[in-house]
Write a protein that holds these residues in place. Structure first.
Motif, mmCIF file in Angstrom:
data_model
loop_
_atom_site.group_PDB
_atom_site.id
_atom_site.type_symbol
_atom_site.label_atom_id
_atom_site.label_comp_id
_atom_site.label_asym_id
_atom_site.label_seq_id
_atom_site.Cartn_x
_atom_site.Cartn_y
_atom_site.Cartn_z
ATOM 1 N N MET B 196 -10.221 -7.815 -22.476
ATOM 2 C CA MET B 196 -11.258 -6.491 -21.951
ATOM 3 C C MET B 196 -11.999 -6.478 -23.038
ATOM 4 O O MET B 196 -12.717 -6.151 -22.946
ATOM 5 C CB MET B 196 -10.054 -5.752 -21.735
ATOM 6 C CG MET B 196 -8.915 -5.419 -20.032
ATOM 7 S SD MET B 196 -10.553 -6.269 -18.886
ATOM 8 C CE MET B 196 -11.859 -4.680 -18.663
ATOM 9 N N PHE B 197 -11.230 -6.529 -24.146
ATOM 10 C CA PHE B 197 -12.185 -6.279 -25.867
ATOM 11 C C PHE B 197 -13.680 -7.241 -25.575
ATOM 12 O O PHE B 197 -14.955 -7.090 -25.110
ATOM 13 C CB PHE B 197 -11.436 -6.311 -26.982
ATOM 14 C CG PHE B 197 -12.171 -6.473 -27.577
ATOM 15 C CD1 PHE B 197 -13.033 -4.349 -28.074
ATOM 16 C CD2 PHE B 197 -12.839 -7.894 -28.952
ATOM 17 C CE1 PHE B 197 -13.824 -4.446 -29.565
ATOM 18 C CE2 PHE B 197 -13.376 -7.558 -29.826
ATOM 19 C CZ PHE B 197 -14.296 -6.133 -30.656
ATOM 20 N N SER B 198 -13.146 -8.624 -25.544
ATOM 21 C CA SER B 198 -14.465 -9.468 -24.963
ATOM 22 C C SER B 198 -14.974 -9.383 -23.775
ATOM 23 O O SER B 198 -16.291 -10.043 -23.926
ATOM 24 C CB SER B 198 -13.473 -10.893 -24.463
ATOM 25 O OG SER B 198 -13.612 -11.641 -24.387
ATOM 26 N N VAL B 199 -14.678 -9.221 -22.392
ATOM 27 C CA VAL B 199 -15.636 -8.412 -21.527
ATOM 28 C C VAL B 199 -16.117 -7.808 -22.219
ATOM 29 O O VAL B 199 -17.357 -7.727 -21.441
ATOM 30 C CB VAL B 199 -14.446 -8.708 -19.976
ATOM 31 C CG1 VAL B 199 -15.334 -7.809 -19.301
ATOM 32 C CG2 VAL B 199 -14.011 -9.929 -19.422
ATOM 33 N N SER B 254 -34.892 -17.579 -17.208
ATOM 34 C CA SER B 254 -35.010 -17.852 -18.075
ATOM 35 C C SER B 254 -33.694 -18.724 -18.350
ATOM 36 O O SER B 254 -32.100 -18.160 -18.368
ATOM 37 C CB SER B 254 -35.574 -17.705 -19.692
ATOM 38 O OG SER B 254 -35.178 -18.850 -20.257
ATOM 39 N N PHE B 255 -33.435 -20.082 -18.717
ATOM 40 C CA PHE B 255 -32.672 -20.671 -18.402
ATOM 41 C C PHE B 255 -31.801 -20.631 -19.601
ATOM 42 O O PHE B 255 -30.414 -20.955 -19.654
ATOM 43 C CB PHE B 255 -32.334 -22.362 -18.228
ATOM 44 C CG PHE B 255 -33.253 -23.427 -19.749
ATOM 45 C CD1 PHE B 255 -32.521 -23.421 -20.231
ATOM 46 C CD2 PHE B 255 -34.594 -22.944 -19.763
ATOM 47 C CE1 PHE B 255 -33.018 -24.257 -21.571
ATOM 48 C CE2 PHE B 255 -34.961 -24.265 -21.510
ATOM 49 C CZ PHE B 255 -33.824 -23.804 -22.325
ATOM 50 N N VAL B 256 -32.251 -19.824 -20.488
ATOM 51 C CA VAL B 256 -31.480 -19.528 -22.060
ATOM 52 C C VAL B 256 -30.422 -18.754 -21.469
ATOM 53 O O VAL B 256 -29.720 -19.039 -22.173
ATOM 54 C CB VAL B 256 -32.692 -18.661 -23.013
ATOM 55 C CG1 VAL B 256 -31.362 -18.723 -24.449
ATOM 56 C CG2 VAL B 256 -33.488 -19.886 -23.810
ATOM 57 N N PHE B 257 -31.036 -18.203 -20.442
ATOM 58 C CA PHE B 257 -29.832 -17.054 -19.934
ATOM 59 C C PHE B 257 -28.200 -17.657 -19.781
ATOM 60 O O PHE B 257 -27.545 -17.474 -19.684
ATOM 61 C CB PHE B 257 -30.578 -15.399 -18.887
ATOM 62 C CG PHE B 257 -30.939 -14.889 -20.097
ATOM 63 C CD1 PHE B 257 -30.841 -13.991 -21.538
ATOM 64 C CD2 PHE B 257 -32.500 -15.121 -19.343
ATOM 65 C CE1 PHE B 257 -31.668 -13.302 -21.562
ATOM 66 C CE2 PHE B 257 -33.524 -14.008 -20.325
ATOM 67 C CZ PHE B 257 -33.060 -13.346 -21.189
ATOM 68 N N ILE B 262 -22.174 -19.500 -19.739
ATOM 69 C CA ILE B 262 -21.836 -20.438 -19.702
ATOM 70 C C ILE B 262 -20.887 -20.028 -20.620
ATOM 71 O O ILE B 262 -19.268 -20.488 -21.023
ATOM 72 C CB ILE B 262 -22.324 -21.862 -20.108
ATOM 73 C CG1 ILE B 262 -23.348 -22.735 -19.058
ATOM 74 C CG2 ILE B 262 -21.458 -22.931 -20.467
ATOM 75 C CD1 ILE B 262 -24.434 -23.352 -19.159
ATOM 76 N N VAL B 263 -20.942 -19.450 -21.613
ATOM 77 C CA VAL B 263 -20.216 -19.059 -22.994
ATOM 78 C C VAL B 263 -18.646 -18.198 -22.510
ATOM 79 O O VAL B 263 -17.772 -18.448 -23.016
ATOM 80 C CB VAL B 263 -20.494 -19.157 -23.962
ATOM 81 C CG1 VAL B 263 -20.091 -18.003 -25.387
ATOM 82 C CG2 VAL B 263 -21.674 -19.769 -24.867
ATOM 83 N N TYR B 264 -19.673 -17.182 -21.452
ATOM 84 C CA TYR B 264 -18.358 -16.247 -20.960
ATOM 85 C C TYR B 264 -17.228 -16.722 -20.249
ATOM 86 O O TYR B 264 -16.682 -16.288 -20.113
ATOM 87 C CB TYR B 264 -19.187 -15.175 -20.608
ATOM 88 C CG TYR B 264 -18.601 -14.349 -19.000
ATOM 89 C CD1 TYR B 264 -17.916 -13.591 -20.308
ATOM 90 C CD2 TYR B 264 -18.103 -14.691 -17.932
ATOM 91 C CE1 TYR B 264 -17.254 -12.280 -20.050
ATOM 92 C CE2 TYR B 264 -17.724 -13.448 -17.290
ATOM 93 C CZ TYR B 264 -17.388 -11.877 -17.966
ATOM 94 O OH TYR B 264 -15.980 -11.652 -17.903
ATOM 95 N N ILE B 265 -18.042 -17.916 -19.576
ATOM 96 C CA ILE B 265 -16.877 -18.564 -18.639
ATOM 97 C C ILE B 265 -15.676 -19.282 -19.038
ATOM 98 O O ILE B 265 -14.819 -19.498 -19.184
ATOM 99 C CB ILE B 265 -17.310 -18.871 -17.491
ATOM 100 C CG1 ILE B 265 -18.169 -18.413 -16.441
ATOM 101 C CG2 ILE B 265 -16.891 -19.906 -16.580
ATOM 102 C CD1 ILE B 265 -18.997 -18.640 -15.303
ATOM 103 N N LEU B 266 -16.827 -20.296 -20.365
ATOM 104 C CA LEU B 266 -15.379 -20.403 -21.273
ATOM 105 C C LEU B 266 -14.850 -19.802 -21.751
ATOM 106 O O LEU B 266 -13.108 -20.450 -21.795
ATOM 107 C CB LEU B 266 -16.793 -21.250 -22.193
ATOM 108 C CG LEU B 266 -15.866 -22.468 -23.017
ATOM 109 C CD1 LEU B 266 -15.437 -23.591 -22.530
ATOM 110 C CD2 LEU B 266 -16.739 -22.797 -24.249
ATOM 111 N N ILE B 267 -15.377 -18.328 -22.225
ATOM 112 C CA ILE B 267 -14.299 -18.040 -23.116
ATOM 113 C C ILE B 267 -13.007 -17.320 -22.090
ATOM 114 O O ILE B 267 -12.102 -17.093 -22.235
ATOM 115 C CB ILE B 267 -15.366 -16.748 -24.522
ATOM 116 C CG1 ILE B 267 -15.303 -17.768 -25.052
ATOM 117 C CG2 ILE B 267 -13.625 -16.181 -24.737
ATOM 118 C CD1 ILE B 267 -16.532 -17.007 -26.090
#
Lengths: 763, 763
Positions: B196-199, B254-257, B262-267
């Motif tokens: 939850m902290f990560s979220v 922007s594709f940067v977002f 992707i990082v969020y889903i990975l973690i």
């Protein structure tokens, strides 16, 4: 004077070379064996002095970095080639690619010089690289010729590029991951057949139950009337992507049909997916264990070879031994940056009985000993202490030091971080809030300065103080970015969005620091950090698979779906530039940017497909058979790779939960404890143990122990592994056959058996 | 004449009762202990003859069935109560509920008569049931009174109903599942906090990066401007329900977002969900092992008590033993339906040295021996063989028999099934296809008749021939349904949709038969069938949780979303009868039937929420805080229960892959093999082993061995477990402390320690 007189007079130095140069070459050879054993390199190099020199050069870090740089350049060419993100003329990309091919060829020739020719040509890796290079060259010529004459041309050799990543000598971990997939495939295949059988049976039932009822989907299309459509819909339902949409028309007709879908999901999503995980996990464990066992054998074999080079017989008829002098030379060659104290510690672990020489069994464990990270803690006095002892040891200074050491200091800063989090959440347009940021930055800087004042700087910045480095980098970058931002604002009157983004990210990242204060969290985070390098291997694996699919996908689907910018007024924007998509959910949900028009959007789309398999749009714009592409992708990535990833994380956590430190660790630790105890007996008043506790919190030792402490202390970074292999070895250490330990005396006799596996360069 | 003279003269029969009645009571007591040990019942009952009788009555199957019937009736009252699927008047449901309460009270009073009063009041289960009954009664009175006076009333006690399922004496497996959840909770809690902290951190970053850019969602609403909305959206993203929709506005900008997401889903999706599974799995294994260890101890303790009742000292100063006569009586009482041959086999396993009496250690294993399913194969001659041997043994009859036994017979029928599958897939309106169904039915009937002709009917219909039963039931039902269907069609000229549905389902189910012919598939299917009963425990667990959430959900959301039939012309249909839903995705996707308006649709909705957490509609019609309901549901069901389920399936498959048969099995098997060998030596010409092979394929022995075979054979249904406990015990057998085996000699001394755990009724 490199060797002692005893070694010079030894009879076991089998060669005739008595010159110092020759002795040095022998030492070098031994050190190469030890280093190979330490890093689990399995290359059967030539043992001639020239080849050994070339071999050492082959493993120099800058050549490896250069190789990976060229691989990266080669892979990223896709960004500049048609269909390009940033288009470059054809000749430019061709030239760069040729350069890359040249670099790979050089590396391969170098490798060929290092190992005997017959070994070189027997290794499938090398053949693979040669074939890739040849094919790429042929493809480039054909493509160039066709393009020059304005024919349609296809750069099919691009799918081969990621295979270089697998086949270079350094891709050991990646090859292992691929092998574990290949090994799991037969088992997965049977479960998959059963799973598909279940999907087909359910689809047939759905066709019979629902096809004749004249139901309609939300788009008004007939519902469940075509068998293959149903199969595909139900397959997608397993991935939960189209739940509950696919069920709604039937459910609206009667709630009885919901039971059909619930049973389907129970069997296929929950039970079969768990069975897949079980099968993958089981195979993964089984084969990895076998591979690690072979790795351990190969390692011992190499250590025995090194021992054979160094050994000498001290007394007639006695066991051959290695003297401390030779041992020291080898360790110095293997790890030049190791300090004397650490080396002496390792020697005292090996030479348990203080005989000045060690036998084969003790020598063999050196490779593992070198993999244990021992942190040498030199309790240097703080620079200020040396410069101005009167001030540094004054009462206010000591009070400050005690304050910083206190638990409350951590708590106060945790509270500051939480307050900061609230301020970040508030509206930063408010000038009060905007200015408060300066206060927080100042507080964080103060924290770092205080710590630098109290703790010895070199300890504070040691390689293992992850959070110290994290703090400094984040705070200093935030400071710089904030200053630049303010400067730009004042000078130009506008705010740069990019700089502001960076500032925000840095501010938020700073909040992560709070996790480290909570013991339980630290344990979880540490495990995650520890399995980090291994996760990177999976990252490479994913990149290889994604790259191949991206190349194929771009050829199949490029330009079929177009993305129009927000401010575009083109009417085609409503249907992604393809009339076939008019009125589809794909266009309605504004998925136009999910396309294969360039390599970046392809990669992002493939990530989305990994998460949720949404591909109806592409089947619409090309052909229903396009679904096969997405189907294969799902099987390969979600069912196989993701499950292996989950299996790896599970195993890593179980190891953390259950396995105690290995024997080898404990032998080093015992020695350290012995040394410490000896020291403690000398100075009983010294609170060495407390100091150790402090180090555990990633804070260096400094002032508190500056009075009359031993000049040197050790600490094992027991939870960190220098190599992924070491982690794997630990994971299966408990299961490794104890017989293996007995076998290391005659590895030559077993060469055939141990290295029969083609996955190692045979010895 | 129940006891031998030796036992009557024994001094260890401690009581004074020498009458036959009293002896019988002792035997009965011993048999109750053995039976309790066999089924792992941990009830500390009174040992007075009257209480033992009551105790036996308490465990009679019809009383248990009655209890579960009343629990079912009580739970299914929700179908008839407001909001009802089939409304019944209040007095009717009230009367039925009172009846149920009465039944539960009776059962509880019965239980109270069986065990000593102090034990009864110390058991939390009983207190729990009493409290539930009281609260329900109070609620019913209040509710009735309020309803009678037309006030608003709430039947809050309905959430307590499923707890009865947990707390009845028979809910042992369910209580264990709940305990393993409770035990895993602390560990899960810390990982959950970190997750939850990560979220929260990611949400804060998303707010800062995306909130100020003026982006819009597909509905035109501002995108990522409200912190709590972002938290919820990103939490849902973890479940992959709103991927890629939640990302599209940012990605379009922007594709940067996309990298952020992707990082969020990975973690959060991949790493944290794997960590959850690892933590749950690890805890599950740890605590289950501990519980099973205690179960084994309790079992041994009960067997020792039974031994104490039966024991006698044969020679002065010798070890106490149990004679074969007593042993036989007890086994006959415990399992009346066991045949003599099987009992003799068990005795010969126990009495290894043929001494006519067994010691404590041998007696204790009886409970486990009884749990091994030994199938007694009586090689009876086929009825036709007895009736008309001349015809049955004639050349054509023998040829037929050889044909049916041949592998080709199976293959031919597999091909027929596959052809049938194709015919089912074709359009059944075609008269040719419709009539072909009769041909297939005839072929299947022929197969069954042929098998019945060749194989001995009682063996063919034995309890373990799963596929034989499956065939017969499916084919006969299909025959009946097809005949009824044709009859209806001919007489009335119309086709009944219901009957046709049943016919179709039966036809398709028939295709599953093909799986059994493939060895690899059979292994997987058998494992799945074996873990079936344990999966039912999870089913109960899910029902308990779903029921509670359905009751709460119905109170919160009933009537907020309405479903209109397909042919309704009400304009409210477009927005599910709630203006707040006008234009929302919920209404557009026609999710109106996903509501809490009655208990059936609530359950279906909860299943959908388990698969994919789609709840935006309910937050719209009530309040944003309604999301808390769905949030809690997701944590409880998906993160905790589903993970425990996956952990269970994983463990069950690993056991199948790795564990060999337990020692006990092998001792029985050894004995069987010995007996067989003896027989084989007698008749070497007999192909007993071949016959056994045939049985392995679930075909009985019949004609082939009808000539001069031993009259009796045994076969261990080694892969089947009589109880879930036996499966669990096997799962952890390898890890069970060997010391435990040594301790069974003095269990009384350890009573305090063993049963200190409050989860068992203390002994």
């Amino acid at each position: 004077s490199l060797l002692s007189v005893s070694s010079l007079s030894s009879h076991t130095l089998s060669s005739l070379c008595l010159s110092l140069l020759c002795v040095f070459q022998e030492l070098e050879l031994a050190s190469v064996f030890v280093s190979d054993a330490q890093y689990n390199r399995n290359i059967f190099f030539d043992t001639s002095p020239r080849a050994v020199r070339l071999y050492l050069l082959y493993h120099r870090w800058f050549l490896k970095v250069l190789l990976y740089f060229f691989i990266l350049v080669n892979l990223s060419l896709a960004v500049f080639e048609e269909p390009a993100v940033f288009p470059l003329p054809l000749w430019a990309t061709m030239m760069v690619e040729l350069l890359c091919l040249l670099a790979f060829s050089f590396r391969l020739v170098h490798y060929a010089k290092v190992i005997p020719p017959d070994k070189f040509w027997k290794d499938p890796k090398n053949i693979c690289i040669i074939v890739i290079l040849m094919l790429t060259l042929v493809d480039m010529i054909i493509y160039g010729a066709l393009k020059a004459t304005n024919y349609y041309a296809l750069r099919w050799s691009r799918v081969l590029r990621p295979l270089l990543l697998v086949n270079v000598t350094e891709g050991r971990q990646l090859r292992r991951a691929f092998r574990s997939i290949r090994n799991a495939l037969p088992q997965i295949f049977y479960v998959f057949l059963l799973f598909m059988f279940s999907v087909l049976i359910f689809s047939l039932m759905a066709l019979k139950l629902l096809g004749k009822r004249g139901l309609q989907t939300i788009d008004g299309a007939p519902y469940f009337t075509h068998y293959l459509e149903i199969v595909f819909d139900l397959y997608v339902l397993v991935t939960t992507a189209n739940s509950p949409d696919v069920m709604m028309p039937a459910y609206n007709a009667s709630f009885v049909f919901a039971i059909f879908f619930i049973v389907y999901i129970l069997i296929n999503t929950y039970i079969f997916m768990s069975v897949f995980l079980a099968v993958v996990y089981n195979n993964y464990k089984k084969y990895l264990k076998e591979e690690v066992r072979q790795l351990v054998r190969a390692k011992r074999h190499k250590m025995v070879r090194a021992f054979a080079v160094l050994q000498e017989v001290r007394e007639e008829g006695g066991e051959p031994v290695v003297t401390q002098a030779n041992w020291n030379q080898v360790v110095r060659l293997v790890r030049p940056n190791i300090d004397n104290a650490h080396r002496e510690l390792l020697w005292s672990v090996c030479d348990d009985k203080n005989q000045g020489a060690i036998g084969k069994a003790a020598f063999v464990q050196l490779a593992d000993l070198l993999n244990i990270e021992v942190i040498t803690l030199k309790s240097r006095p703080h620079p200020f202490h040396s410069l101005c002892p009167a001030l540094y040891l004054s009462a206010p200074s000591r009070l400050l030091s005690r304050m910083v050491h206190h638990r409350a200091f951590v708590i106060v800063y945790d509270i500051i971080i939480l307050v900061n989090a609230i301020f970040i959440g508030l509206d930063e347009e408010n000038p009060m809030i905007a200015n408060s940021e300066w206060v927080f930055l100042a507080l964080y800087l103060l924290e770092i300065l205080l710590k630098l004042y109290v703790f010895e700087p070199r300890t504070f910045f040691s390689r293992h103080s992850f959070w110290n480095w994290f703090d400094i980098i984040i705070v200093v970058s935030a400071l710089i970015a904030t200053i630049i931002n303010s400067a730009v604002k004042i000078s130009g009157g506008y705010t740069s969005r990019q700089i502001l983004d960076i500032v925000f990210i840095l501010r938020v990242l700073r909040l992560i620091r709070v996790v480290d204060s909570i013991e339980r969290f630290r344990a979880i985070i540490n495990t995650l950090i520890r399995i980090g390098p291994a996760i990177l291997t999976f990252g490479q694996l994913i990149v290889v698979v994604y790259y191949v699919f991206a190349m194929v996908g771009m050829e199949l689907f490029k330009g079929k779906v177009k993305f129009y910018e927000e401010d575009s007024t083109d009417p085609a924007k409503a249907y992604c530039g393809n009339p076939l998509l008019r009125g589809t959910a794909f266009a309605q949900l504004n998925y136009c940017k999910n396309n294969f028009n360039n390599v970046v959007s392809s990669f992002i789309l493939l990530v989305e497909l990994t998460v949720v398999n949404q591909c109806s749009g592409f089947a619409t714009v090309t052909h229903v058979s396009a679904r096969i592409f997405f189907f294969i992708f799902h099987i390969l990535v979600v069912i196989v790779i993701i499950n292996i990833f989950v299996a790896f994380v599970l195993e890593a956590f179980f190891v953390e939960y259950s396995v105690d430190k290995s024997d080898l660790h404990t032998s080093v630790e015992r020695k350290i404890t012995e040394l410490e105890l000896a020291l403690e007996q000398e100075k009983l008043d010294d609170n060495l143990v407390n100091a150790m506790e402090t180090i555990d919190n990633d804070l260096g030792t400094g002032q508190s122990a500056a009075t009359n402490k031993p000049a040197l202390m050790f600490k094992i970074a027991s939870k960190r592994y220098r190599t992924v292999d070491a982690l794997l070895q630990r994971m299966f250490e408990a299961d490794l056959d104890p017989e293996d330990l007995a076998e290391d005396d005659s590895p030559e006799a077993q060469t055939g058996r141990n290295f029969g596996n083609p996955t190692f360069s045979s010895v």
